[in-house]
Design an enzyme around this catalytic site. Structure first.
Site, PDB file in Angstrom:
ATOM      1  CG  ASN A   7      39.435  48.818  42.001  1.00 13.51           C
ATOM      2  OD1 ASN A   7      38.695  49.784  41.784  1.00 13.51           O
ATOM      3  ND2 ASN A   7      39.468  47.747  41.234  1.00 13.51           N
ATOM      4  CD1 TRP A   8      37.902  52.665  47.465  1.00  6.61           C
ATOM      5  CD2 TRP A   8      36.780  54.586  47.205  1.00  6.61           C
ATOM      6  NE1 TRP A   8      38.296  53.525  48.460  1.00  6.61           N
ATOM      7  CE2 TRP A   8      37.621  54.706  48.322  1.00  6.61           C
ATOM      8  CE3 TRP A   8      35.967  55.667  46.839  1.00  6.61           C
ATOM      9  CZ2 TRP A   8      37.675  55.886  49.089  1.00  6.61           C
ATOM     10  CZ3 TRP A   8      36.027  56.831  47.593  1.00  6.61           C
ATOM     11  CH2 TRP A   8      36.876  56.929  48.717  1.00  6.61           C
ATOM     12  CE  LYS A   9      36.824  45.455  42.525  1.00  7.32           C
ATOM     13  NZ  LYS A   9      36.638  44.018  42.466  1.00  7.32           N
ATOM     14  CG  HIS A  93      39.878  45.402  37.619  1.00  4.90           C
ATOM     15  ND1 HIS A  93      38.750  44.631  37.683  1.00  4.90           N
ATOM     16  CD2 HIS A  93      40.440  45.353  38.846  1.00  4.90           C
ATOM     17  CE1 HIS A  93      38.632  44.147  38.912  1.00  4.90           C
ATOM     18  NE2 HIS A  93      39.643  44.565  39.638  1.00  4.90           N
ATOM     19  CD  GLU A  95      35.410  43.964  39.080  1.00  7.10           C
ATOM     20  OE1 GLU A  95      35.435  45.201  39.203  1.00  7.10           O
ATOM     21  OE2 GLU A  95      35.619  43.177  40.023  1.00  7.10           O
ATOM     22  CD  GLU A 164      43.077  42.717  41.174  1.00  7.75           C
ATOM     23  OE1 GLU A 164      42.991  43.127  42.333  1.00  7.75           O
ATOM     24  OE2 GLU A 164      42.311  43.093  40.272  1.00  7.75           O
ATOM     25  N   GLY A 170      36.368  39.174  44.773  1.00 12.60           N
ATOM     26  CA  GLY A 170      35.021  39.332  45.309  1.00 12.60           C
ATOM     27  C   GLY A 170      34.366  38.043  45.769  1.00 12.60           C
ATOM     28  CB  SER A 209      39.229  37.382  48.604  1.00 18.98           C
ATOM     29  OG  SER A 209      38.093  37.231  47.758  1.00 18.98           O
TER      30      SER A 209
HETATM   31  P1  13P Z   1      38.121  42.139  46.175  1.00 17.98           P
HETATM   32  O1  13P Z   1      39.177  42.626  47.159  1.00 17.98           O
HETATM   33  O2  13P Z   1      36.756  42.673  46.480  1.00 17.98           O
HETATM   34  O3  13P Z   1      38.180  40.662  45.999  1.00 17.98           O
HETATM   35  O4  13P Z   1      38.494  42.803  44.751  1.00 17.98           O
HETATM   36  C1  13P Z   1      39.785  42.695  44.292  1.00 17.98           C
HETATM   37  C2  13P Z   1      39.956  43.578  43.128  1.00 17.98           C
HETATM   38  O5  13P Z   1      39.367  43.344  42.075  1.00 17.98           O
HETATM   39  C3  13P Z   1      40.811  44.754  43.265  1.00 17.98           C
HETATM   40  O6  13P Z   1      41.061  45.360  42.043  1.00 17.98           O
END
Ligand code: 13P
Length: 246
Positions: A7-9, A93, A95, A164, A170, A209
Site C-alpha cells: 500500500n503505497w498510500k 483503511h 487512514e 491493522e 507507521g 510496521s
Molecule cells: P506501515 O507499514 O507504514 O506501518 O503501514 C501499514 C499500512 O497502513 C498498510 O496499509
C-alpha cells in the site's frame, strides 16, 4: 496462496512508479508461489498496469466509490479501476476511517459494491491504542467485521481482511506475531459464525510496521496468510525482501 500487498498510500508520481516497477520486477521470481499485489495511487494505476502486464504481479487500488458513475466530484468508481487492470481494492483503511471519517456504513457500501462488480476487497480492520488498553480489541474488530459484511455474509469467500492495529501503522512498533495470531484466529471464528458455509477462502493479512527484518517472524505462523505493507513497500528491494521472507 498467501498475499503480500504493497500500500503505497499517497506516494510516487508516474515517473517514480515507472522507476520502482522496473526495479521491483528484477527481484520477482516464481510469482505463482505467492500472490504479489501493488496498490499505487490512482494516478499511477494506468502506467503500473501497463508495466505489470504478464509479470504475475497484480494491481490494486487504495479506495473506491460505491456507485458506478455519477456526480461525485473527486471520486473513482470500480468500473474505472477494473478497466485499468485492478483486481483488488483496499477498503476501510484506518487512514480512510480516522483521517477522512469513513463510517462502517460507508465501508459496508463499498464492500457490497466490490462484490457486485467482481473486484476483491481487502477490508481493513483494527483497534486504536485506547481500545487495546481498555481491553476492547476483540469487540472493536468484531464490530468492524460484522458491520462491513452486513448483507453480504454469504460472500465472505470473495474478500480478504487485513488486521491493522491503528497504533502499529507507521509507528515502527508492530504488534507481536502472537498478538496478531490471536486476532487473526478470532476473525476466522467471527467469519465462521457469519458464514457457516464459507470455504475458507478469506485470507487474514497483518499490517502495521512490517519491515524486512520482522516479516519472517509473522510469516512463520500459518494464521498470518499475508501482509499489507506501507512504508517498507516504497523501496522495491525492501518490499521484495518482504515478499520472499517465507
Ligand atoms: P506501515 O507499514 O507504514 O506501518 O503501514 C501499514 C499500512 O497502513 C498498510 O496499509
Amino acid at each position: 496462496m498467501r498475499l503480500i500487498a504493497a500500500n503505497w498510500k499517497m506516494h510516487k508520481t508516474v515517473s517514480e512508479t515507472q522507476d520502482y516497477i522496473k526495479r521491483f520486477l528484477k527481484f520477482v521470481e516464481h510469482p505463482e508461489s505467492r500472490e504479489i499485489l501493488l496498490c499505487p495511487p490512482f494516478t499511477s494505476l494506468y502506467v503500473a498496469g501497463q508495466l505489470l502486464e504478464g509479470s504475475g504481479v497484480k494491481l490494486g487500488a487504495q479506495n473506491c466509490h460505491y456507485e458506478k458513475q455519477g456526480a461525485f466530484t473527486g471520486e473513482v468508481s470500480i468500473p474505472m479501476l477494473k478497466e485499468l487492470g485492478c483486481e483488488y481494492v483496499i477498503v476501510g483503511h484506518s487512514e480512510r476511517r480516522h483521517i477522512f471519517g469513513e463510517s462502517d456504513e460507508l465501508i459496508n457500501k463499498k464492500v457490497v459494491a466490490c462484490l457486485e462488480e467482481g473486484i476483491r476487497p481487502i477490508l481493513c480492520v483494527g483497534e486504536k491504542l485506547e481500545d487495546r488498553e481498555a481491553g476492547m480489541t476483540f469487540k472493536v474488530v468484531e464490530a468492524q467485521v460484522r458491520l462491513a459484511l452486513s448483507g453480504v455474509e454469504e460472500h465472505t469467500d470473495s474478500i480478504d481482511i487485513a488486521y491493522e492495529p491503528v497504533w502499529a501503522i507507521g509507528t515502527g512498533v508492530p504488534a507481536t506475531p502472537e498478538d496478531a495470531v490471536a486476532v487473526h484466529r478470532f476473525i476466522k471464528e467471527v467469519l465462521k459464525d457469519i458464514n457457516p458455509k464459507a470455504r475458507g477462502k478469506t485470507r487474514i493479512l497483518y499490517g502495521g510496521s512490517v519491515k524486512p527484518h520482522n516479516a519472517p517472524e509473522f510469516m512463520k505462523h500459518s494464521e498470518i496468510e499475508g501482509l499489507l505493507v506501507g512504508g517498507a513497500s516504497l523501496d522495491p528491494e525492501a518490499f521484495a525482501q518482504i515478499v520472499y521472507s517465507f
